[in-house]
Design an enzyme around this catalytic site. Structure first.
Site, PDB file in Angstrom:
ATOM      1  N   ALA A  83      38.683  53.935  35.126  1.00 34.54           N
ATOM      2  CA  ALA A  83      38.032  53.220  33.984  1.00 34.54           C
ATOM      3  C   ALA A  83      36.360  53.311  33.899  1.00 34.54           C
ATOM      4  CB  ALA A  83      38.485  51.643  33.786  1.00 34.54           C
ATOM      5  N   LYS A  84      35.959  53.461  34.979  1.00 38.05           N
ATOM      6  CA  LYS A  84      34.421  53.555  34.925  1.00 38.05           C
ATOM      7  C   LYS A  84      33.963  52.475  34.801  1.00 38.05           C
ATOM      8  CE  LYS A  84      34.250  58.645  34.919  1.00 38.05           C
ATOM      9  NZ  LYS A  84      35.864  58.913  34.671  1.00 38.05           N
ATOM     10  N   ARG A  85      34.454  51.257  35.153  1.00 39.25           N
ATOM     11  CA  ARG A  85      33.970  49.875  34.314  1.00 39.25           C
ATOM     12  C   ARG A  85      32.709  49.366  35.275  1.00 39.25           C
ATOM     13  NH1 ARG A  85      36.006  50.515  29.935  1.00 39.25           N
ATOM     14  NH2 ARG A  85      38.156  49.746  29.724  1.00 39.25           N
ATOM     15  N   THR A 109      38.134  52.757  39.164  1.00 38.66           N
ATOM     16  CA  THR A 109      36.819  53.299  39.357  1.00 38.66           C
ATOM     17  C   THR A 109      35.870  52.385  38.764  1.00 38.66           C
ATOM     18  OG1 THR A 109      36.878  54.670  37.461  1.00 38.66           O
ATOM     19  CG2 THR A 109      37.833  55.705  39.442  1.00 38.66           C
TER      20      THR A 109
END
Length: 169
Positions: A83-85, A109
């Site tokens: 999700a690259k949050r 992620t």
């Protein structure tokens, strides 16, 4: 349908570098489109789900479908949300709660470029895992992530060192 990591993709290389096999290596393209059921029929060791970086997540179209797919995954198969949050602390708290409590993901992620306080809400879930984004595979990544920031290190190498220091749990 969704997109999976085919045998020539960066994600497939990453999967194999961890000693795992890519359950989708029968396809000829880097990112073929397949149904979630096809992925689950392949009985993968890991399932990596990609999500859009928008807020609020739980109100986005497709949220219930994402939850339904995760609910189909056997309990012994870890779920990693790619999700690259990462955001300011209170917003990251929302993202962490959505990923770990509402979706039941095992790992996510996270983007460290707002600093450690933006990652703390993810780290607070000590039974879950947070993969800190250091270097991305897109062409434009080198514009920032390959900058030398000190002691001959690139920015992404510096981020990796910070992430290692944050890895205290």
């Amino acid at each position: 349908s969704g997109v999976v990591a085919g045998p020539t993709s960066y994600l497939s290389q990453l999967i194999e570098s961890m000693g795992l096999s890519n359950a989708m290596d029968q396809f000829q393209t880097a990112y073929p489109q397949v149904s979630p059921e096809s992925v689950l029929r392949a009985q993968p060791d890991w399932v990596i789900l990609l999500t859009e970086a928008t807020h609020p997540v739980t109100q986005r179209p497709g949220w219930s479908q994402l939850k339904a797919v995760i609910d189909l995954i056997p309990d012994d198969v870890p779920v990693l949300l790619d999700a690259k949050r990462g955001d300011v602390g209170h917003t990251s708290s929302f993202y962490a709660r959505a990923a770990f409590e509402e979706l039941g993901a095992d790992a996510i992620t996270a983007n460290p470029y707002l600093g450690s306080d933006g990652l703390e809400p993810f780290f607070a879930y000590e039974e879950r895992h947070t993969f800190v984004l250091c270097r991305t595979s897109n062409e434009g990544a080198k514009e920032l992530q390959d900058l030398v920031v000190g002691e001959g290190r690139t920015l992404y190498e510096h981020v990796a060192l910070l992430a290692n220091g944050w890895n205290t749990r």
